[in-house]
Design a protein around this motif. Sequence first.
Motif, PDB file in Angstrom:
ATOM      1  N   GLN A   1       0.664  -1.546  -0.077  1.00 16.41           N
ATOM      2  CA  GLN A   1       0.092  -0.267   0.309  1.00 16.41           C
ATOM      3  C   GLN A   1       0.898   1.405   0.144  1.00 16.41           C
ATOM      4  OE1 GLN A   1      -3.360   0.127  -0.719  1.00 16.41           O
ATOM      5  NE2 GLN A   1      -3.588  -1.806  -0.532  1.00 16.41           N
ATOM      6  N   PHE A   2       2.045   1.326   0.976  1.00 13.66           N
ATOM      7  CA  PHE A   2       2.779   2.203   1.299  1.00 13.66           C
ATOM      8  C   PHE A   2       3.764   2.653  -0.259  1.00 13.66           C
ATOM      9  CE2 PHE A   2       3.151   1.878   5.774  1.00 13.66           C
ATOM     10  CZ  PHE A   2       3.092   3.543   6.317  1.00 13.66           C
ATOM     11  N   ARG A   3       3.713   1.577  -0.870  1.00 17.15           N
ATOM     12  CA  ARG A   3       4.456   1.998  -2.398  1.00 17.15           C
ATOM     13  C   ARG A   3       3.527   2.301  -3.641  1.00 17.15           C
ATOM     14  NH1 ARG A   3       9.224  -0.197  -4.798  1.00 17.15           N
ATOM     15  NH2 ARG A   3       9.649  -1.290  -2.705  1.00 17.15           N
ATOM     16  N   ARG A   4       2.639   1.290  -3.722  1.00 19.23           N
ATOM     17  CA  ARG A   4       1.626   2.382  -4.034  1.00 19.23           C
ATOM     18  C   ARG A   4       1.054   3.543  -4.537  1.00 19.23           C
ATOM     19  NH1 ARG A   4      -3.457   3.726  -4.459  1.00 19.23           N
ATOM     20  NH2 ARG A   4      -4.201   2.953  -1.844  1.00 19.23           N
ATOM     21  N   LEU A   5       1.304   4.219  -3.085  1.00 18.63           N
ATOM     22  CA  LEU A   5       1.007   5.569  -2.807  1.00 18.63           C
ATOM     23  C   LEU A   5       2.338   6.358  -3.196  1.00 18.63           C
ATOM     24  CD1 LEU A   5      -1.310   5.420   0.159  1.00 18.63           C
ATOM     25  CD2 LEU A   5      -1.894   5.732  -1.828  1.00 18.63           C
ATOM     26  N   ALA A   6       3.631   6.184  -2.837  1.00 19.98           N
ATOM     27  CA  ALA A   6       4.941   6.473  -2.762  1.00 19.98           C
ATOM     28  C   ALA A   6       6.214   5.880  -3.738  1.00 19.98           C
ATOM     29  CB  ALA A   6       5.398   6.252  -1.498  1.00 19.98           C
ATOM     30  N   GLU A   7       5.473   5.337  -4.661  1.00 19.21           N
ATOM     31  CA  GLU A   7       6.871   4.349  -4.907  1.00 19.21           C
ATOM     32  C   GLU A   7       6.876   5.532  -6.193  1.00 19.21           C
ATOM     33  OE1 GLU A   7       7.585   1.774  -8.647  1.00 19.21           O
ATOM     34  OE2 GLU A   7       7.974   0.873  -6.320  1.00 19.21           O
ATOM     35  N   GLY A   8       5.826   6.298  -6.900  1.00 26.47           N
ATOM     36  CA  GLY A   8       5.986   6.524  -7.846  1.00 26.47           C
ATOM     37  C   GLY A   8       6.530   8.587  -8.037  1.00 26.47           C
ATOM     38  N   SER A   9       6.689   8.916  -6.723  1.00 22.97           N
ATOM     39  CA  SER A   9       6.931  10.212  -6.119  1.00 22.97           C
ATOM     40  C   SER A   9       8.456  10.110  -6.153  1.00 22.97           C
ATOM     41  CB  SER A   9       6.430  10.861  -5.201  1.00 22.97           C
ATOM     42  OG  SER A   9       6.395  10.473  -4.466  1.00 22.97           O
ATOM     43  N   LEU A  10       8.772   8.780  -5.521  1.00 29.53           N
ATOM     44  CA  LEU A  10      10.074   8.659  -5.502  1.00 29.53           C
ATOM     45  C   LEU A  10      10.796   8.214  -6.761  1.00 29.53           C
ATOM     46  CD1 LEU A  10      12.479   7.529  -3.199  1.00 29.53           C
ATOM     47  CD2 LEU A  10      11.838   5.811  -2.915  1.00 29.53           C
ATOM     48  N   ARG A  11      10.263   7.255  -7.758  1.00 30.64           N
ATOM     49  CA  ARG A  11      11.349   7.396  -8.885  1.00 30.64           C
ATOM     50  C   ARG A  11      10.970   8.625  -9.830  1.00 30.64           C
ATOM     51  NH1 ARG A  11       6.610   3.581  -9.783  1.00 30.64           N
ATOM     52  NH2 ARG A  11       6.279   4.899 -11.199  1.00 30.64           N
ATOM     53  N   GLU A  12      10.311   9.501  -9.393  1.00 29.47           N
ATOM     54  CA  GLU A  12      10.672  10.675 -10.697  1.00 29.47           C
ATOM     55  C   GLU A  12      11.234  11.552  -9.664  1.00 29.47           C
ATOM     56  OE1 GLU A  12       9.247  11.398 -12.987  1.00 29.47           O
ATOM     57  OE2 GLU A  12       8.424   9.361 -13.191  1.00 29.47           O
ATOM     58  N   SER A  13      12.058  11.499  -7.997  1.00 32.38           N
ATOM     59  CA  SER A  13      12.845  12.359  -7.207  1.00 32.38           C
ATOM     60  C   SER A  13      14.068  11.871  -8.003  1.00 32.38           C
ATOM     61  CB  SER A  13      12.046  12.298  -5.846  1.00 32.38           C
ATOM     62  OG  SER A  13      12.967  13.170  -5.165  1.00 32.38           O
ATOM     63  N   LYS A  14      14.265  10.841  -8.351  1.00 29.77           N
ATOM     64  CA  LYS A  14      15.102   9.981  -8.631  1.00 29.77           C
ATOM     65  C   LYS A  14      15.463  10.449  -9.729  1.00 29.77           C
ATOM     66  CE  LYS A  14      15.476   6.969  -4.938  1.00 29.77           C
ATOM     67  NZ  LYS A  14      16.402   7.052  -4.478  1.00 29.77           N
ATOM     68  N   ILE A  15      14.882  10.318 -10.432  1.00 37.07           N
ATOM     69  CA  ILE A  15      15.255  10.619 -12.223  1.00 37.07           C
ATOM     70  C   ILE A  15      15.112  12.202 -12.329  1.00 37.07           C
ATOM     71  CG2 ILE A  15      14.320  11.282 -13.808  1.00 37.07           C
ATOM     72  CD1 ILE A  15      12.173   8.088 -14.081  1.00 37.07           C
ATOM     73  N   ALA A  16      14.825  13.110 -11.752  1.00 37.55           N
ATOM     74  CA  ALA A  16      15.399  14.369 -11.835  1.00 37.55           C
ATOM     75  C   ALA A  16      16.598  14.540 -10.985  1.00 37.55           C
ATOM     76  CB  ALA A  16      13.895  15.052 -11.047  1.00 37.55           C
ATOM     77  N   ASP A  17      17.150  14.069 -10.037  1.00 37.95           N
ATOM     78  CA  ASP A  17      18.197  14.155  -9.787  1.00 37.95           C
ATOM     79  C   ASP A  17      19.531  13.909 -10.222  1.00 37.95           C
ATOM     80  OD1 ASP A  17      16.986  14.522  -7.518  1.00 37.95           O
ATOM     81  OD2 ASP A  17      17.123  13.618  -5.813  1.00 37.95           O
ATOM     82  N   LEU A  18      18.880  12.369 -10.934  1.00 34.99           N
ATOM     83  CA  LEU A  18      20.359  11.520 -12.163  1.00 34.99           C
ATOM     84  C   LEU A  18      20.495  12.514 -13.498  1.00 34.99           C
ATOM     85  CD1 LEU A  18      18.286   8.340 -11.628  1.00 34.99           C
ATOM     86  CD2 LEU A  18      21.445   9.155 -10.945  1.00 34.99           C
ATOM     87  N   ARG A  19      18.879  13.313 -14.087  1.00 29.20           N
ATOM     88  CA  ARG A  19      18.859  14.255 -14.956  1.00 29.20           C
ATOM     89  C   ARG A  19      19.795  15.442 -15.141  1.00 29.20           C
ATOM     90  NH1 ARG A  19      12.296  13.554 -17.526  1.00 29.20           N
ATOM     91  NH2 ARG A  19      13.379  11.485 -18.213  1.00 29.20           N
TER      92      ARG A  19
END
Length: 221
Positions: A110-128
């Motif tokens: 449930q936590f992953r459903r709610l939060a994983e997307g924003s964590l992924r996007e944050s990491k992608i933004a940092d890497l870019r």
Amino acid sequence: MARAFRATTRGYKAELEPHERRLLSQLCADVITMLQARAKELSGEDAEHTADDAAQDEFAHFRRELAGLGDGLEDQTGEETAAGGVAPPTDPALARLLPSASAEPEQAAQFRRLAEGSLRESKIADLRAARMALESDPVTLSEDQAPVFGRALNDVRLTLATRLGIEDEADAEEVHRRAGRGKAATTDDLMAELYAFSTWLQETLFSAMLDVMPDEAEGQD
């Protein structure tokens, strides 16, 4: 030869060789590809290019450049959508980048459903952002850019550490010893060198960030 990050009145600066900046940038791109493949898999898009493909293709450019120097990476990634939640990645590197928030499977899903997307996007933004910073020579970071670059380096390190099987301090020391032997003879040797280099670079950045007063003379560069 690379020169460590140092504090200046304009932020933080490091001199890296062109090939060092290129390799770090490519590593950031590899991690972005992994994270994007995970997102596509969960959304059901591009079924023919899943996170499984990304894990198999990761560092493929190194295998092309270093033909015959190792067998490549064999890690697999798969994903299933849990009822009412999202299951964790089965690829160890992605699981480390996107850790579960709970030891209880249903709650974690449930936590992953709610939060994983924003964590992924944050990491992608940092890497870019890190890739953009690596285009400059020397690499120069503002106060705001420095922690972003540090987070991106950490995600690169976590990915390399997982691929190299680093689980504790003894494993890390062995990888650093391997990296110090000289010219890489295998793909794992190359990854060991990149792990040691990215670790050193991150440590110098964090050390510079802890400096109370920047070097005013450097700020005149």
